[in-house]
Structure formats: C-alpha cells, structure tokens
Design a protein around this motif. Sequence first.
Motif, PDB file in Angstrom:
ATOM      1  N   ASP A  96      35.914  26.044  25.464  1.00 40.66           N
ATOM      2  CA  ASP A  96      37.382  26.133  25.495  1.00 40.66           C
ATOM      3  C   ASP A  96      37.857  27.262  26.399  1.00 40.66           C
ATOM      4  N   THR A  97      37.209  28.430  26.259  1.00 36.76           N
ATOM      5  CA  THR A  97      37.607  29.577  27.093  1.00 36.76           C
ATOM      6  C   THR A  97      37.384  29.261  28.573  1.00 36.76           C
ATOM      7  N   PHE A  98      36.249  28.627  28.871  1.00 42.19           N
ATOM      8  CA  PHE A  98      35.956  28.343  30.283  1.00 42.19           C
ATOM      9  C   PHE A  98      37.004  27.393  30.864  1.00 42.19           C
ATOM     10  N   GLN A  99      37.350  26.370  30.092  1.00 43.60           N
ATOM     11  CA  GLN A  99      38.374  25.429  30.585  1.00 43.60           C
ATOM     12  C   GLN A  99      39.699  26.139  30.805  1.00 43.60           C
ATOM     13  N   SER A 100      40.039  27.063  29.897  1.00 46.80           N
ATOM     14  CA  SER A 100      41.338  27.724  30.079  1.00 46.80           C
ATOM     15  C   SER A 100      41.290  28.652  31.302  1.00 46.80           C
ATOM     16  N   LYS A 101      40.110  29.233  31.591  1.00 50.40           N
ATOM     17  CA  LYS A 101      39.995  30.059  32.804  1.00 50.40           C
ATOM     18  C   LYS A 101      40.168  29.191  34.056  1.00 50.40           C
ATOM     19  N   LEU A 102      39.617  27.974  34.011  1.00 52.72           N
ATOM     20  CA  LEU A 102      39.777  27.070  35.158  1.00 52.72           C
ATOM     21  C   LEU A 102      41.240  26.655  35.324  1.00 52.72           C
ATOM     22  N   ARG A 103      41.914  26.410  34.200  1.00 54.53           N
ATOM     23  CA  ARG A 103      43.342  26.032  34.274  1.00 54.53           C
ATOM     24  C   ARG A 103      44.163  27.163  34.893  1.00 54.53           C
ATOM     25  N   ASP A 104      43.761  28.430  34.579  1.00 54.39           N
ATOM     26  CA  ASP A 104      44.515  29.580  35.095  1.00 54.39           C
ATOM     27  C   ASP A 104      44.324  29.796  36.599  1.00 54.39           C
ATOM     28  N   LEU A 105      43.319  29.144  37.220  1.00 56.43           N
ATOM     29  CA  LEU A 105      42.996  29.469  38.632  1.00 56.43           C
ATOM     30  C   LEU A 105      44.115  29.194  39.638  1.00 56.43           C
ATOM     31  N   PRO A 106      44.856  28.126  39.648  1.00 54.57           N
ATOM     32  CA  PRO A 106      44.875  27.047  38.682  1.00 54.57           C
ATOM     33  C   PRO A 106      44.103  25.838  39.189  1.00 54.57           C
TER      34      PRO A 106
END
Length: 283
Positions: free
Chosen positions: A194-204
């Motif tokens: 979950d954390t990794f996906q949210s980091k990818l979303r933030d890139l965005p």
Amino acid sequence: MIWIVLILGIVILGALLYWQLILAEGAYLGRFVVTLLYDWSARLYDRIKSFDPGYEQWFLGRPLSMALGVLPDPLILDVATGTARLARTLFQQAGFHGRLIGLDYSRKMLQEAVKETRPWAEQLTFIWQDASQLPFEDNTFDAVTCLEALEFMPDPEHVLREMARVLRPGGIMLITNRIGSGARWMPGRTYTPDTFQSKLRDLPLEMIRVQPWQEDYDLLWGRKPGMDGPVGLRRLEEILLCPKCQAHVSHKGQIFICQNGHQILIAEDGVLESARISTTRDL
Ligand SMILES: C[S@@+](CC[C@H](N)C(=O)[O-])C[C@H]1O[C@@H](n2cnc3c(N)ncnc32)[C@H](O)[C@@H]1O
C-alpha cells in the motif's frame, strides 16, 4: 567468563555480517559496498539467478513490448540494468524495434551485459552511472524500468523521483517492490504494497497496477499523466547531459564532451563511463 563474552561477541558479529552482506546485500553500507559485491559476483549472476526465458518473456518482454506497441521506435531506460536481463527478453519480441539504454553502477555487471547482448548491440547503449542522478533531459523516455534493485539504493524515493522526471508524459514505468521475508530484513529500504503504491501515485503516476511476480517481488506498472513530449528514437547527444554540470554533450570520437570540458569516455567495450568524468585539464 571472558570466553563466554568472546564467543557471544563473535556470534553477534557473524550474525550482523550475515545480515548486512548476505541478506541486505550491502544496502546499508553504502553504494560502494553494494557495487563491490555485484562486481565480485557479476560473472556468476546469471547462473545464480537462472532466469527462465519463457518466464522472462511472459512477465517482462511480451507485456512491455505490447504496452509500447503503437510506438514505432520506443526509447527505454533500464535503471540498474545488471546483466541486461530486461534487454534480452525485450529484444527477442518480434514486434519490438526500439532502443534501450541500460544504466548500472557496477562496471563488471555492465561488462557481462555487453557480452550477453551482442546480437542487439546497435540498439543498445550501456552507461556506468549511479542511479541517484540520471544524466538525461526531463520527459525523455517512453518507458523507464528498474527491476530488483531499488532497495539497494541509499535513497530509493529519490531514485523513483529521478525515474519519473526522465519519463515522458504518457510513458510507462515498470518497477519491482520487494515483499516477503526478504523485505523484513531491509527496513527503511522496502515498503508495504500500500505504501509503495501511494509513493508511486505521489510521483505522480496513474493507472497503477500491481502484478504478483515472485516470492520476493511484486511487479508494478504505472503511467505518467499527460500525453505530450517527444516520443521515440533520438540521438544520444539530444538527451544525454553531463553528470557534473548538467550541460548538453557532443560526440567527438571516443568521448562525449560538454561546453565546460567534462568528458565521458566511451570504453573499448562501448560502455559510456560517466561515473568517471575527466576534464580537458586532466589531459
Ligand atoms: C539484483 S541486481 C538486478 C539487476 C537487473 N535489474 C535484474 O533484474 O537482473 C541489482 C543491480 O542494481 C545495481 N545497483 C545497485 N545500486 C546501484 C546504484 N546506486 N546505481 C546504479 N545501479 C545500482 C547493481 O549493480 C546490480 O546490477
């Protein structure tokens, strides 16, 4: 008593070394140690990993080639390319006619990569360079990939931001996230799904898709929002920047040189040695 303390000390030291050097592969000891370990094991790497060509094609080569399918000559950056495992499966795809730049900080891994990819040498460039600074223009590549490597970088989130920077709008990012028991031994370098996906979303990134892959790794696919930017093949001089001063470089014989006299040597095996910049004053 002194013997007990001594034996206990040796056991603790042995356990620490096993954790740091074997389980974490030097990740907490800095990029010099990580690279040294890969330099030492480069010739055995493929044998240790025993990649199955069918499995590689099914999970990596074919889906990436299909995702890039509509582009006539896609340009791909493979960060921490190792022995060019991704290039080998991608260039075997009938419909793929692009170009790939493979970047790694282990010179010996790149030496193996060059040997293993001779049939496609015209479509490949290898660069000896630390992934924390990708020496390319923003919005350059149609796809940026990084397999089984992010957790060995001193600052994985910085490398992710660099990868997103050089990816063009609409381009594809393919990356692995370490999971399972291996991830537990690398706190601070690995993330929960979950954390990794949210980091990818933030890139965005958008359209993020998690694909279960191996016991130790998930594959994640994502896309950089937007749809403009240059697409496909370009000459290296158009996209390569000097790693020392970020100026553009021009090609002169066996070197790339920037306006400030910093030189990137093209070694005998064709690898661009941008990790070892020299200046005209050094001559
Ligand atoms: C487990 S191998 C993966 C290689 C390849 N991507 C594959 O899937 O076979 C990890 C690679 O990361 C590279 N690497 C580690 N730290 C790096 C850094 N800071 N910059 C560039 N490459 C790095 C190592 O040299 C090694 O080739």
